[in-house]
Write an enzyme that holds these catalytic residues in place. Structure first.
Site, PDB file in Angstrom:
ATOM      1  N   HIS A 112      39.949  30.229 -62.197  1.00 57.02           N
ATOM      2  CA  HIS A 112      41.423  30.793 -62.551  1.00 57.02           C
ATOM      3  C   HIS A 112      41.348  32.227 -62.309  1.00 57.02           C
ATOM      4  CE1 HIS A 112      45.531  30.007 -63.624  1.00 57.02           C
ATOM      5  NE2 HIS A 112      45.434  31.014 -64.183  1.00 57.02           N
ATOM      6  N   ASN A 118      47.620  31.782 -58.921  1.00 56.22           N
ATOM      7  CA  ASN A 118      46.397  30.811 -58.722  1.00 56.22           C
ATOM      8  C   ASN A 118      46.711  29.448 -58.001  1.00 56.22           C
ATOM      9  OD1 ASN A 118      44.149  32.369 -59.993  1.00 56.22           O
ATOM     10  ND2 ASN A 118      45.393  32.454 -61.545  1.00 56.22           N
ATOM     11  N   GLY A 119      47.926  28.917 -58.446  1.00 53.21           N
ATOM     12  CA  GLY A 119      48.410  27.534 -57.931  1.00 53.21           C
ATOM     13  C   GLY A 119      48.710  27.711 -56.426  1.00 53.21           C
TER      14      GLY A 119
END
Length: 185
Positions: A112, A118-119
């Protein structure tokens, strides 16, 4: 743009079509990051931290420009991301490409590295890995039920260190997308 449209954006933060300005900017960012990812896929070059940072930077450039492409904790995360890149380049041609893409995804989310995006960044990375190998881009959670399944297997992969359920899920999405493409052809 007329006065009504301008007033709507300035006073309500909404476009005349009811979309928030932030959502519109996020969509523009993601489109630019997607175009970059597709360009990278055509070059099939080794992964490096600059590519990952650029994917993040592009995916949040207009919504969070100060955070774009910057690691949360540079000293700790840079080493972990170096390990991720080393793993990726060592395993890119050793693992089945769908398994590689899923494992790359799991390893990234366990780090992360960024404050935001991040996604989006990891989905771009996963699709980069798939697209380089000739697979189509996959959409990981197109609906709420799929999102819940995704969250469950992702938690299993991260917390219990079991990658198989997540690999199976990504495999299912890849297969479903391929079958749709074949049907269209």
């Amino acid at each position: 743009m007329n006065n009504y449209e301008t007033a709507s954006i300035l006073n309500k933060g909404m476009t005349v079509y009811g979309e928030s300005v932030k959502d519109v900017l996020a969509a523009i960012d993601l489109n630019e990051a997607y175009d970059y990812m597709m360009d990278l896929a055509s070059r099939k070059q080794p992964l490096n931290q600059s590519i990952i940072r650029d994917l993040n930077r592009l995916s949040i450039a207009k919504t969070h420009p100060d955070w774009a492409g910057v690691y949360r904790e540079p000293f700790e995360i840079e080493a972990a991301m170096g390990d991720l890149v080393d793993w990726a380049n060592e395993n890119r041609d050793r693992l089945h490409r769908v398994q590689y893409a899923a494992d790359l995804y799991l390893k990234f989310v366990s780090i992360h590295p960024f404050r935001d995006g991040n996604g989006r960044t990891v989905r771009l990375l996963m699709n980069l890995a798939l697209t380089e190998a000739g697979y189509p881009v996959i959409n990981v959670f197109p609906d709420e039920k799929s999102r819940n399944e995704y969250m469950d297997v992702l938690a299993t992969g991260r917390c219990e260190k079991k990658s198989q359920p997540f690999e199976d899920l990504i495999g299912k999405y890849a297969e479903k997308t391929l079958l749709k493409r074949i049907k269209i052809l």
